[in-house]
Design a protein around this motif. Structure first.
Motif, PDB file in Angstrom:
ATOM      1  N   GLN A  56     -28.085  -2.296 -19.966  1.00 32.12           N
ATOM      2  CA  GLN A  56     -27.537  -3.308 -19.057  1.00 32.12           C
ATOM      3  C   GLN A  56     -26.912  -2.659 -17.826  1.00 32.12           C
ATOM      4  O   GLN A  56     -27.022  -3.185 -16.713  1.00 32.12           O
ATOM      5  CB  GLN A  56     -26.508  -4.164 -19.806  1.00 32.12           C
ATOM      6  N   LEU A  81     -31.283  -9.824 -29.735  1.00 33.69           N
ATOM      7  CA  LEU A  81     -30.422  -9.618 -28.573  1.00 33.69           C
ATOM      8  C   LEU A  81     -31.090  -8.700 -27.545  1.00 33.69           C
ATOM      9  O   LEU A  81     -31.003  -8.932 -26.330  1.00 33.69           O
ATOM     10  CB  LEU A  81     -29.075  -9.035 -29.006  1.00 33.69           C
ATOM     11  N   ASP A  84     -34.017 -10.721 -25.855  1.00 32.34           N
ATOM     12  CA  ASP A  84     -33.475 -11.811 -25.039  1.00 32.34           C
ATOM     13  C   ASP A  84     -32.854 -11.275 -23.745  1.00 32.34           C
ATOM     14  O   ASP A  84     -33.006 -11.867 -22.675  1.00 32.34           O
ATOM     15  CB  ASP A  84     -32.420 -12.591 -25.825  1.00 32.34           C
ATOM     16  N   THR A  85     -32.162 -10.152 -23.853  1.00 29.98           N
ATOM     17  CA  THR A  85     -31.541  -9.550 -22.663  1.00 29.98           C
ATOM     18  C   THR A  85     -32.584  -9.152 -21.633  1.00 29.98           C
ATOM     19  O   THR A  85     -32.439  -9.423 -20.436  1.00 29.98           O
ATOM     20  CB  THR A  85     -30.708  -8.319 -23.071  1.00 29.98           C
ATOM     21  N   ARG A  88     -34.212 -12.268 -20.024  1.00 31.72           N
ATOM     22  CA  ARG A  88     -33.373 -12.870 -18.993  1.00 31.72           C
ATOM     23  C   ARG A  88     -33.395 -12.049 -17.712  1.00 31.72           C
ATOM     24  O   ARG A  88     -33.261 -12.593 -16.610  1.00 31.72           O
ATOM     25  CB  ARG A  88     -31.940 -13.008 -19.501  1.00 31.72           C
TER      26      ARG A  88
END
Length: 437
Positions: A56, A81, A84-85, A88
């Motif tokens: 991230q 997770l 999905d990260t 997005r």
């Protein structure tokens, strides 16, 4: 101001797209090995993240990633997770996992995941390098979807965009053929066999018309159909389709078929280059030049300028600085000739340090002016070597004729080149001859 008749107007080859790979992997040794292979073999930038938090941070610092290679187990996150990260963030993913889990794969069916790869399978590193290369190169290729169904067209287009292609869409054969005519960058067509035909404009009609100008080696056409009739598939292939997919097809099958067809196009292009281009300079070779020049003279009955060009004292360059320096000199001269060639001109390395250029549509005066500027451009070159800067000159013989006799053109231009050498080198010698009625 009168434009230079040998101005720079050629279209350069499209360079590979920019962008980097984000490699998210908790095994440092595996990540280091894969990153090293990608950097060494592809020259692509790779950024490694050992956790989701680190990934991230990398995404926040830079958005220049065209692909994420990720595992499904990290110290601070699980499969859902992680994916999905990345979804997005809008980054296509390739999942490299140690365990095959069909339930996990099914749960991620709607995510932008290109492929699932088992890390422990033999040849996984090689496969991932191929996969990244393919996705990287796709970014310079245009694909087109021709399908009367809006939903089917949108679904296929979304998949192609996920694979990096620039995508066009058409809802009928006529629109698709028009796009194909207007956009030479289209290399791939996904075509619905069941297009509603108007006259000869259905799926088969599209292929027949497209193949008149786009052979199999330059355009791949993949047919799709929900029909289970094997005879219709055979008809499609016999009329010029490269491949066929029966609807519904899986994401993995679609990607494999697309990739194999594009790989084949590139392989054919490579073989054609080997047959037609000079290995050192990238210019057409002598045989290809003669073939193209013959076709040009048959189609264009006007006067043409034929130039033979020879690097002065080239043996001295090799003897003094070595053959590597000589190769650099030839590449520099070739690049200058290519930059001065117009789109319809035919330039080539004729052999050794000798080059040629056939230029239609120039008067004798324009030819003399243009080749004099080319001579000056080559004399202005400064070629950096290890401990020296090399300068060159070139002698040019230019023949201007309108009789369409290639042998006579080459012979006369070669004679004029000899005169340029005899008169002191670093000069252009021209001689005009009126077109033979």
């Amino acid at each position: 101001m009168t434009p230079d008749p040998l101005a720079i107007r050629f279209q350069p080859t499209i360079a590979p797209a920019d962008g980097r790979v984000l490699l998210i992997e908790n095994s440092r040794s595996y990540a280091a090995l894969l990153a090293a292979e990608l950097r060494e073999q592809l020259g692509i930038g790779v950024v490694i993240a050992a956790s989701l938090r680190e990934a991230q941070q990398r995404l926040a610092e830079d958005d220049d990633y065209f692909l994420a290679l990720t595992g499904l187990v990290l110290p601070d996150a699980g499969a859902e997770l992680i994916t999905d990260t990345l979804a997005r963030a809008g980054i296509p993913m390739v999942v490299a996992t140690g365990v095959y889990d069909e339930a996990i794969r099914s749960s991620m069916a709607d995510l932008p995941i290109i492929d699932y790869v088992l890390k422990e399978a033999p040849g996984t590193i090689d496969y991932l390098v191929w996969l990244v290369r393919r996705l990287h190169r796709n970014r310079t290729i245009t694909a087109m979807v021709v399908d009367h169904s809006l939903s089917a067209r949108a679904r296929i287009a979304a998949q192609l965009k996920l694979y990096g292609f620039r995508v066009l869409q058409a809802d009928d054969a006529a629109s698709g053929l028009l796009a194909l005519e207007e956009d030479p960058a289209i290399r791939l067509v996904i075509l619905d066999q069941d297009l509603e035909a108007e006259g000869d404009a259905g799926g088969i009609g599209f292929i027949r018309q497209a193949r008149r100008t786009h052979p199999r080696g330059t355009l791949s056409i993949i047919g799709t159909s929900s029909s289970a009739d094997p005879s219709s598939v055979a008809r499609f292939l016999k009329n010029g389709a490269n491949d066929f997919l029966e609807k519904p097809f899986s994401r993995e099958e679609f990607f494999c078929r697309i990739s194999q067809n594009i790989d084949n196009l590139e392989l054919i292009g490579t073989l054609q280059d080997l047959a037609t281009k000079d290995y050192l300079t990238g210019l057409p070779n002598r045989r290809h030049f003669l073939d193209r020049a013959e076709r040009m003279l048959r189609e264009d009955k006007g006067a043409v300028a034929m130039a033979m060009l020879d690097v002065d004292h080239f043996k001295h360059v090799n003897d003094t600085h070595g053959h590597e320096a000589g190769d650099e000199a030839l590449r520099a001269v070739a690049a200058t000739i290519a930059a001065h060639a117009r789109p319809n001109d035919v330039a080539a390395r004729f052999g050794g340090e000798e080059f040629c250029l056939l230029a239609p549509g120039l008067s004798a005066e324009e030819a003399e002016t243009g080749f004099e500027r080319l001579r000056q451009a080559i004399a202005a070159l400064r070629i950096p070597l290890r401990n020296h800067t090399l300068q060159l000159t070139i002698s040019i013989g230019v023949c201007h004729r309108g009789d369409g006799d290639l042998h006579a053109l080459v012979t006369e231009a070669d004679r004029l080149l000899y005169l340029a050498k005899a008169r002191g080198r670093d000069r252009v010698v021209c001689e005009s001859q009126e077109a033979v009625a």
